[in-house]
Write a protein that holds these residues in place. Structure first.
Motif, mmCIF file in Angstrom:
data_model
loop_
_atom_site.group_PDB
_atom_site.id
_atom_site.type_symbol
_atom_site.label_atom_id
_atom_site.label_comp_id
_atom_site.label_asym_id
_atom_site.label_seq_id
_atom_site.Cartn_x
_atom_site.Cartn_y
_atom_site.Cartn_z
ATOM 1 N N GLN A 57 29.109 46.240 15.816
ATOM 2 C CA GLN A 57 28.958 45.879 13.928
ATOM 3 C C GLN A 57 29.214 46.824 13.551
ATOM 4 O O GLN A 57 29.295 46.711 11.884
ATOM 5 C CB GLN A 57 27.589 45.056 14.361
ATOM 6 C CG GLN A 57 27.555 43.825 14.845
ATOM 7 C CD GLN A 57 28.727 42.429 14.261
ATOM 8 O OE1 GLN A 57 29.454 42.964 13.032
ATOM 9 N NE2 GLN A 57 28.273 40.968 14.676
ATOM 10 N N LYS A 58 28.150 47.841 13.657
ATOM 11 C CA LYS A 58 27.746 49.447 13.139
ATOM 12 C C LYS A 58 29.550 49.868 12.302
ATOM 13 O O LYS A 58 30.286 50.328 11.637
ATOM 14 C CB LYS A 58 26.711 50.121 13.629
ATOM 15 C CG LYS A 58 27.169 51.467 12.585
ATOM 16 C CD LYS A 58 26.161 52.934 13.404
ATOM 17 C CE LYS A 58 25.592 53.509 12.078
ATOM 18 N NZ LYS A 58 27.153 54.448 11.848
ATOM 19 N N LEU A 90 31.325 37.912 16.333
ATOM 20 C CA LEU A 90 30.473 38.893 17.198
ATOM 21 C C LEU A 90 29.059 38.059 17.474
ATOM 22 O O LEU A 90 27.759 38.497 17.836
ATOM 23 C CB LEU A 90 30.566 40.484 16.852
ATOM 24 C CG LEU A 90 31.516 41.346 18.085
ATOM 25 C CD1 LEU A 90 31.639 42.550 16.818
ATOM 26 C CD2 LEU A 90 31.072 41.726 19.506
ATOM 27 N N LYS A 91 28.397 38.088 16.038
ATOM 28 C CA LYS A 91 26.962 37.483 15.625
ATOM 29 C C LYS A 91 26.887 36.044 16.498
ATOM 30 O O LYS A 91 25.806 36.143 17.663
ATOM 31 C CB LYS A 91 27.140 36.784 14.544
ATOM 32 C CG LYS A 91 26.814 37.919 13.666
ATOM 33 C CD LYS A 91 26.771 36.802 12.336
ATOM 34 C CE LYS A 91 26.974 37.996 10.777
ATOM 35 N NZ LYS A 91 26.588 37.937 9.292
ATOM 36 N N LEU A 92 27.904 35.185 16.957
ATOM 37 C CA LEU A 92 27.452 34.149 18.473
ATOM 38 C C LEU A 92 27.026 35.127 19.593
ATOM 39 O O LEU A 92 27.403 34.368 20.367
ATOM 40 C CB LEU A 92 29.442 33.733 18.777
ATOM 41 C CG LEU A 92 29.788 33.024 17.681
ATOM 42 C CD1 LEU A 92 30.827 32.399 17.759
ATOM 43 C CD2 LEU A 92 28.609 31.969 16.957
ATOM 44 N N PHE A 93 27.366 36.414 19.736
ATOM 45 C CA PHE A 93 26.815 36.953 21.415
ATOM 46 C C PHE A 93 26.110 38.076 21.268
ATOM 47 O O PHE A 93 25.389 38.315 20.226
ATOM 48 C CB PHE A 93 28.179 37.622 21.624
ATOM 49 C CG PHE A 93 29.555 37.055 22.029
ATOM 50 C CD1 PHE A 93 29.753 36.325 23.211
ATOM 51 C CD2 PHE A 93 30.255 36.297 21.257
ATOM 52 C CE1 PHE A 93 30.818 35.991 23.163
ATOM 53 C CE2 PHE A 93 31.895 36.371 21.153
ATOM 54 C CZ PHE A 93 31.648 35.789 22.159
ATOM 55 N N GLN A 94 24.456 37.252 21.938
ATOM 56 C CA GLN A 94 23.535 38.326 21.728
ATOM 57 C C GLN A 94 23.938 39.838 21.986
ATOM 58 O O GLN A 94 22.757 40.634 21.793
ATOM 59 C CB GLN A 94 22.525 38.041 22.260
ATOM 60 C CG GLN A 94 22.040 36.388 22.012
ATOM 61 C CD GLN A 94 21.016 35.710 22.698
ATOM 62 O OE1 GLN A 94 20.622 35.448 23.889
ATOM 63 N NE2 GLN A 94 20.072 34.239 21.490
ATOM 64 N N LYS A 95 24.483 39.475 23.346
ATOM 65 C CA LYS A 95 25.382 40.930 23.955
ATOM 66 C C LYS A 95 26.168 40.491 24.400
ATOM 67 O O LYS A 95 26.794 39.574 24.620
ATOM 68 C CB LYS A 95 24.053 40.923 25.077
ATOM 69 C CG LYS A 95 24.109 40.124 26.466
ATOM 70 C CD LYS A 95 22.711 40.300 27.692
ATOM 71 C CE LYS A 95 23.324 39.107 28.654
ATOM 72 N NZ LYS A 95 21.996 39.303 29.790
ATOM 73 N N VAL A 96 26.855 41.917 25.181
ATOM 74 C CA VAL A 96 27.871 41.913 25.263
ATOM 75 C C VAL A 96 27.767 41.275 27.152
ATOM 76 O O VAL A 96 27.009 41.534 27.789
ATOM 77 C CB VAL A 96 28.694 43.410 25.686
ATOM 78 C CG1 VAL A 96 29.759 43.051 25.948
ATOM 79 C CG2 VAL A 96 28.522 44.195 24.701
ATOM 80 N N PRO A 97 29.127 40.543 27.018
ATOM 81 C CA PRO A 97 29.052 39.415 28.349
ATOM 82 C C PRO A 97 29.411 40.319 29.784
ATOM 83 O O PRO A 97 29.960 41.672 29.475
ATOM 84 C CB PRO A 97 30.540 39.268 27.949
ATOM 85 C CG PRO A 97 30.387 38.537 27.088
ATOM 86 C CD PRO A 97 30.308 39.681 26.423
ATOM 87 N N GLU A 98 29.225 39.960 30.936
ATOM 88 C CA GLU A 98 29.469 41.638 32.442
ATOM 89 C C GLU A 98 30.864 42.269 32.060
ATOM 90 O O GLU A 98 30.110 42.857 32.658
ATOM 91 C CB GLU A 98 28.715 40.717 33.269
ATOM 92 C CG GLU A 98 29.334 39.258 33.493
ATOM 93 C CD GLU A 98 28.823 38.604 34.752
ATOM 94 O OE1 GLU A 98 28.344 39.665 35.385
ATOM 95 O OE2 GLU A 98 28.749 37.299 35.540
ATOM 96 N N ASN A 99 31.063 41.168 31.866
ATOM 97 C CA ASN A 99 32.787 41.757 32.257
ATOM 98 C C ASN A 99 33.326 42.258 30.788
ATOM 99 O O ASN A 99 34.736 42.943 31.458
ATOM 100 C CB ASN A 99 33.941 41.031 32.648
ATOM 101 C CG ASN A 99 33.712 40.243 34.245
ATOM 102 O OD1 ASN A 99 32.535 41.365 34.470
ATOM 103 N ND2 ASN A 99 33.625 39.237 34.430
#
Length: 435
Positions: A57-58, A90-99
């Motif tokens: 995001q930054k 990107l705001k829909l994701f709290q963290k990057v998915p595992e893959n």
């Protein structure tokens, strides 16, 4: 705006469903790769696993500030708009998915040259070990296309007293990486040479040959940064060379540990390569090439036996599908035909055509189905999509076939790229309107 989830390989699913889901993702990627935009308003973003959403995001905020320096007002606003849309997604994701995560966002031109915004987010089915951020007039899909090639690479070393072939099998693609012949002396001496001296020369040349093969194997199966580039190795040959190579100190231990199977074959060279692939089909059960060869061969076997349990061609296959008699449907993975349902407002009759999208109107005139003004398109669907959507209802298994193997090429060119194996023999005698 769409969200796309790639099938994860570790999830237990039947192979047919997995192949279909991968095919769907490939179709989406193909469409994305064909989009074009004005200026550099199309963003391709690849975030590897373990990265932080906050860092991305930054980075996007910094890119937004940099974009304010773009001189063209139209291009500047398009780029900044695409960046904002990417940040919102990107705001829909709290963290990057595992893959990892792949985002495509921007303003593209449609077929009428009008602008429209699209946003796709894709979660890869296996880890994506690269980072990417590009603003361009196209989406960069190469990374994900490469990832979709999920088939493992299997190395082959075909060796006998006449030479060696080093090959690679990945999915349904075979490639010869290295091939050379050799002239080794036979076991029996000639012309008065002593048996001991001749035997010593023979073993010396034999060892030199094995050393050359071992070095070539390292050269083609281990990268410069010492990464092993194959998931497994098959050793094949008609003599003891394959076994001697496997136990030789000259053969790299890292490659020896990758040996899946040692097979006795009747031929050397490319014929031996083909034979080894067939003989190792059990070990390579998940390789697409072997699966494709088996299903097409089963189709050809029904034809050669004249069993009556086969069908091919568009109309004949569709007729058989609707009776529920097809057990396995084989179709070319790149088929571009459409299934179009027309309604004639004057006769109140429906008509069905199968053809390329740009040939539909021409077909209408040839078929004399009515005045163009009287015909209403009720349904127009890519035929492959129709096969995917109707497979459960009509009770058949669906197999996508490439044209990159001899069998696949024969099926595509000789049988129109569509055919089926039937549950039992039937006589094809339907009226065309039944389809």
């Amino acid at each position: 705006k769409k969200r796309v989830g790639c099938p994860k390989m570790e999830i237990t699913k039947d192979e047919e469903t997995l192949d279909i889901e991968i095919w769907k993702i490939k179709q989406i990627l193909k469409s994305l790769s064909e989009f074009r935009g004005n200026g550099t308003s199309m963003i391709s973003l690849v975030v590897p696993p373990g990265d932080q959403i906050s860092r991305v995001q930054k980075m996007l905020s910094d890119e937004y500030s940099t974009a304010s320096n773009i001189k063209s007002r139209v291009n500047r606003l398009s780029v900044q708009s695409a960046i904002i849309s990417t940040q919102q997604r990107l705001k829909l994701f709290q963290k990057v998915p595992e893959n990892g995560l792949i985002l495509y966002c921007g303003t593209v031109l449609d077929e009428y040259n009008k602008e429209k915004k699209i946003t796709f987010d894709i979660e890869p089915f296996k880890p994506i070990n690269t980072s990417l951020y590009l603003c361009d007039n196209k989406f960069h899909t190469d990374v994900l296309f490469a990832l979709m090639e999920n088939e493992e690479k299997i190395g082959f070393i075909i060796i006998d007293g006449k030479g060696v072939l080093i090959g690679l099998l990945q999915g349904n693609r075979k490639e010869v990486l290295y091939k050379t012949s050799v002239d080794l002396p036979k076991k029996h001496g000639r012309g008065g040479q002593s048996a001991v001296r001749f035997g010593r020369l023979r073993m010396e040349k034999r060892n030199n040959f094995l050393k050359k093969v071992a070095e070539a194997s390292v050269s083609h199966f281990i990268s410069e940064d010492q990464k092993i580039e194959v998931s497994g190795i098959i050793l094949g040959g008609s003599a003891d060379f394959k076994n001697d190579l496997n136990v030789s100190e000259m053969f790299d231990n890292r490659l020896r540990n990758k040996v899946l199977q040692i097979v006795d074959i009747s031929y050397g060279g490319e014929a031996g390569f083909n034979q080894a692939v067939e003989m190792c089909s059990h070990s390579l059960a998940n390789i697409k090439f072997v699966k494709e060869k088996k299903i097409i061969q089963a189709f050809f076997d029904e034809i050669s036996r004249d069993s009556g349990k086969y069908v091919f061609g568009i109309e004949e296959t569709l007729k058989a599908l609707l009776t529920g008699v097809i057990e396995k449907l084989l179709v070319w993975e790149n088929m571009t035909l459409f299934r179009v349902v027309f309604f004639n407002s004057k006769t109140n009759l429906e008509h069905l055509l199968f053809d390329e999208e740009n040939k539909i109107e021409e077909r209408l005139e040839c078929e004399k189905l009515g005045n163009k003004n009287e015909l209403i398109i009720k349904e127009k669907t890519p035929l492959l999509d129709w096969f995917v959507e109707n497979r459960k209802q009509l009770g058949y298994s669906l197999f996508f076939v490439s044209d990159r193997t001899p069998e696949g090429n024969q099926f595509t060119k000789g049988f129109g790229g569509i055919g089926g194996i039937l549950r039992y023999p039937i006589e094809m005698d339907f009226d065309s309107e039944e389809i």
